[in-house]
Write a protein that holds these residues in place. Sequence first.
Motif, PDB file in Angstrom:
ATOM      1  N   ARG A  87      -4.689   5.360 -12.509  1.00  0.00           N
ATOM      2  CA  ARG A  87      -4.442   4.990 -11.111  1.00  0.00           C
ATOM      3  C   ARG A  87      -5.438   3.880 -10.801  1.00  0.00           C
ATOM      4  NH1 ARG A  87      -1.569   7.118  -6.504  1.00  0.00           N
ATOM      5  NH2 ARG A  87      -0.413   8.238  -8.089  1.00  0.00           N
ATOM      6  N   SER A  88      -4.933   2.643 -10.611  1.00  0.00           N
ATOM      7  CA  SER A  88      -5.827   1.508 -10.392  1.00  0.00           C
ATOM      8  C   SER A  88      -5.146   0.488  -9.490  1.00  0.00           C
ATOM      9  CB  SER A  88      -6.221   0.865 -11.729  1.00  0.00           C
ATOM     10  OG  SER A  88      -5.074   0.368 -12.389  1.00  0.00           O
ATOM     11  N   GLY A  89      -5.827  -0.656  -9.269  1.00  0.00           N
ATOM     12  CA  GLY A  89      -5.279  -1.669  -8.371  1.00  0.00           C
ATOM     13  C   GLY A  89      -5.395  -1.221  -6.928  1.00  0.00           C
ATOM     14  N   ARG A  90      -4.446  -1.658  -6.103  1.00  0.00           N
ATOM     15  CA  ARG A  90      -4.463  -1.269  -4.688  1.00  0.00           C
ATOM     16  C   ARG A  90      -3.657   0.012  -4.500  1.00  0.00           C
ATOM     17  NH1 ARG A  90      -7.157  -4.534  -1.836  1.00  0.00           N
ATOM     18  NH2 ARG A  90      -7.400  -6.733  -2.348  1.00  0.00           N
ATOM     19  N   TRP A  91      -4.317   1.058  -3.994  1.00  0.00           N
ATOM     20  CA  TRP A  91      -3.611   2.307  -3.709  1.00  0.00           C
ATOM     21  C   TRP A  91      -4.319   3.018  -2.561  1.00  0.00           C
ATOM     22  CZ3 TRP A  91      -5.909   7.184  -5.485  1.00  0.00           C
ATOM     23  CH2 TRP A  91      -7.068   7.015  -6.264  1.00  0.00           C
ATOM     24  N   ASP A  92      -3.537   3.809  -1.805  1.00  0.00           N
ATOM     25  CA  ASP A  92      -4.095   4.558  -0.676  1.00  0.00           C
ATOM     26  C   ASP A  92      -4.713   5.843  -1.191  1.00  0.00           C
ATOM     27  OD1 ASP A  92      -3.529   2.861   1.466  1.00  0.00           O
ATOM     28  OD2 ASP A  92      -1.426   3.479   1.452  1.00  0.00           O
ATOM     29  N   VAL A  93      -5.965   6.062  -0.835  1.00  0.00           N
ATOM     30  CA  VAL A  93      -6.695   7.227  -1.329  1.00  0.00           C
ATOM     31  C   VAL A  93      -6.551   8.380  -0.323  1.00  0.00           C
ATOM     32  CG1 VAL A  93      -8.951   8.119  -2.006  1.00  0.00           C
ATOM     33  CG2 VAL A  93      -8.345   5.732  -2.508  1.00  0.00           C
ATOM     34  N   PRO A  94      -6.017   9.537  -0.771  1.00  0.00           N
ATOM     35  CA  PRO A  94      -5.946  10.694   0.123  1.00  0.00           C
ATOM     36  C   PRO A  94      -7.279  11.434   0.166  1.00  0.00           C
ATOM     37  CG  PRO A  94      -5.011  11.257  -1.988  1.00  0.00           C
ATOM     38  CD  PRO A  94      -5.462   9.817  -2.097  1.00  0.00           C
ATOM     39  N   ASP A 109      -9.404   4.527 -10.928  1.00  0.00           N
ATOM     40  CA  ASP A 109     -10.194   3.333 -10.607  1.00  0.00           C
ATOM     41  C   ASP A 109     -10.051   3.056  -9.106  1.00  0.00           C
ATOM     42  OD1 ASP A 109     -11.352   0.874 -10.321  1.00  0.00           O
ATOM     43  OD2 ASP A 109     -10.314  -0.059 -12.005  1.00  0.00           O
ATOM     44  N   PHE A 110     -11.175   3.229  -8.384  1.00  0.00           N
ATOM     45  CA  PHE A 110     -11.167   3.061  -6.927  1.00  0.00           C
ATOM     46  C   PHE A 110     -11.622   1.662  -6.488  1.00  0.00           C
ATOM     47  CE2 PHE A 110     -11.474   7.619  -7.522  1.00  0.00           C
ATOM     48  CZ  PHE A 110     -10.711   8.148  -6.491  1.00  0.00           C
ATOM     49  N   THR A 111     -11.880   0.747  -7.443  1.00  0.00           N
ATOM     50  CA  THR A 111     -12.542  -0.509  -7.077  1.00  0.00           C
ATOM     51  C   THR A 111     -11.715  -1.382  -6.148  1.00  0.00           C
ATOM     52  OG1 THR A 111     -11.825  -1.412  -9.212  1.00  0.00           O
ATOM     53  CG2 THR A 111     -14.094  -0.650  -9.063  1.00  0.00           C
ATOM     54  N   GLN A 112     -10.385  -1.261  -6.183  1.00  0.00           N
ATOM     55  CA  GLN A 112      -9.550  -2.042  -5.260  1.00  0.00           C
ATOM     56  C   GLN A 112      -8.748  -1.145  -4.323  1.00  0.00           C
ATOM     57  OE1 GLN A 112      -7.402  -5.472  -7.043  1.00  0.00           O
ATOM     58  NE2 GLN A 112      -8.347  -4.821  -8.959  1.00  0.00           N
ATOM     59  N   ALA A 113      -9.096   0.137  -4.292  1.00  0.00           N
ATOM     60  CA  ALA A 113      -8.329   1.094  -3.498  1.00  0.00           C
ATOM     61  C   ALA A 113      -8.630   0.959  -2.005  1.00  0.00           C
ATOM     62  CB  ALA A 113      -8.644   2.510  -3.959  1.00  0.00           C
ATOM     63  N   GLU A 114      -7.658   1.374  -1.192  1.00  0.00           N
ATOM     64  CA  GLU A 114      -7.828   1.398   0.261  1.00  0.00           C
ATOM     65  C   GLU A 114      -8.278   2.798   0.645  1.00  0.00           C
ATOM     66  OE1 GLU A 114      -7.269  -1.142   2.418  1.00  0.00           O
ATOM     67  OE2 GLU A 114      -6.774  -2.504   0.787  1.00  0.00           O
ATOM     68  N   CYS A 115      -9.446   2.913   1.265  1.00  0.00           N
ATOM     69  CA  CYS A 115      -9.915   4.236   1.681  1.00  0.00           C
ATOM     70  C   CYS A 115     -10.699   4.117   2.976  1.00  0.00           C
ATOM     71  CB  CYS A 115     -10.778   4.872   0.594  1.00  0.00           C
ATOM     72  SG  CYS A 115     -11.219   6.571   1.002  1.00  0.00           S
ATOM     73  N   ARG A 190     -16.349  -8.816 -14.094  1.00  0.00           N
ATOM     74  CA  ARG A 190     -15.850 -10.175 -14.363  1.00  0.00           C
ATOM     75  C   ARG A 190     -14.362 -10.260 -14.063  1.00  0.00           C
ATOM     76  NH1 ARG A 190     -19.365 -10.860 -19.037  1.00  0.00           N
ATOM     77  NH2 ARG A 190     -17.674 -10.226 -20.425  1.00  0.00           N
ATOM     78  N   LYS A 191     -13.609  -9.261 -14.505  1.00  0.00           N
ATOM     79  CA  LYS A 191     -12.174  -9.226 -14.278  1.00  0.00           C
ATOM     80  C   LYS A 191     -11.876  -9.209 -12.770  1.00  0.00           C
ATOM     81  CE  LYS A 191      -8.136  -6.348 -15.216  1.00  0.00           C
ATOM     82  NZ  LYS A 191      -7.692  -5.032 -15.670  1.00  0.00           N
ATOM     83  N   GLN A 192     -12.655  -8.426 -12.028  1.00  0.00           N
ATOM     84  CA  GLN A 192     -12.447  -8.325 -10.588  1.00  0.00           C
ATOM     85  C   GLN A 192     -12.724  -9.671  -9.892  1.00  0.00           C
ATOM     86  OE1 GLN A 192     -14.487  -4.958  -8.990  1.00  0.00           O
ATOM     87  NE2 GLN A 192     -13.609  -5.171  -6.969  1.00  0.00           N
ATOM     88  N   ARG A 193     -13.791 -10.350 -10.349  1.00  0.00           N
ATOM     89  CA  ARG A 193     -14.125 -11.649  -9.762  1.00  0.00           C
ATOM     90  C   ARG A 193     -13.015 -12.672 -10.035  1.00  0.00           C
ATOM     91  NH1 ARG A 193     -19.645 -10.520 -11.050  1.00  0.00           N
ATOM     92  NH2 ARG A 193     -19.475 -11.565 -13.051  1.00  0.00           N
ATOM     93  N   ARG A 194     -12.439 -12.608 -11.264  1.00  0.00           N
ATOM     94  CA  ARG A 194     -11.319 -13.513 -11.592  1.00  0.00           C
ATOM     95  C   ARG A 194     -10.122 -13.257 -10.702  1.00  0.00           C
ATOM     96  NH1 ARG A 194     -12.193 -12.461 -17.000  1.00  0.00           N
ATOM     97  NH2 ARG A 194     -10.269 -11.257 -17.154  1.00  0.00           N
ATOM     98  N   LEU A 195      -9.829 -11.972 -10.479  1.00  0.00           N
ATOM     99  CA  LEU A 195      -8.678 -11.627  -9.625  1.00  0.00           C
ATOM    100  C   LEU A 195      -8.900 -12.104  -8.187  1.00  0.00           C
ATOM    101  CD1 LEU A 195      -7.933  -8.019 -10.903  1.00  0.00           C
ATOM    102  CD2 LEU A 195      -6.466 -10.003 -11.163  1.00  0.00           C
TER     103      LEU A 195
END
Length: 198
Positions: A87-94, A109-115, A190-195
């Motif tokens: 579970r990664s990318g943008r997702w809504d966290v319950p 992976d919560f690094t791009q999650a909406e919470c 690094r990957k996150q900065r590229r995105l």
Amino acid sequence: MNAGLPEPVRRDEWRVSHDEREAVVERLNTAAAEGRIDLGELDTRLELALNAKTYADLAPLTADLPPDVPVDQEPLVVKGGMNGATRSGRWDVPGHITVYGGIGAVKLDFTQAECRLPEVRIEAQGQMGGITIIIPDGWAAETSRMDGGMGGFTDKTTPQRLPRTPLIRLTGSGGAGGVVIRHPNTWERRKQRRLQGH
């Protein structure tokens, strides 16, 4: 007949635990971050919360705040199964997540999650494949109730928590595959900065 036994007391006179005090402190900090109470009032209420002895002491401190997310909300269930799950990318966290490592392993992976929640409860069962949980810098985790199991449990997170970020309350067992909770590694950063650059 009851000489020597204490008189029965009302619920509001019952003694509160450390966890119950901490839950109120957490709620007050969140309310301040949301602008519901100012910092002066926060300091006053925090001191009262930390020194509270009974439910009657604690209850008034959050009586004028809206209720938390209902605890009977259905948890999100993630299962590794045979092939694994991510579970990664943008997702809504319950507010509540249950994770089973299965044979194939799970990565949360919560690094791009909406919470927007003050707290997220995760029950992790490492099973054979194990579980990796990645939280952004500035998020904190409470992991004292994790059982390492055979595969072990590793907490590589830092305790520094930024305002308006959730506290991850992690429980469960490492099983045979183990459970790891950490912040992003160098490659992931690094990957996150590229995105973000696109």
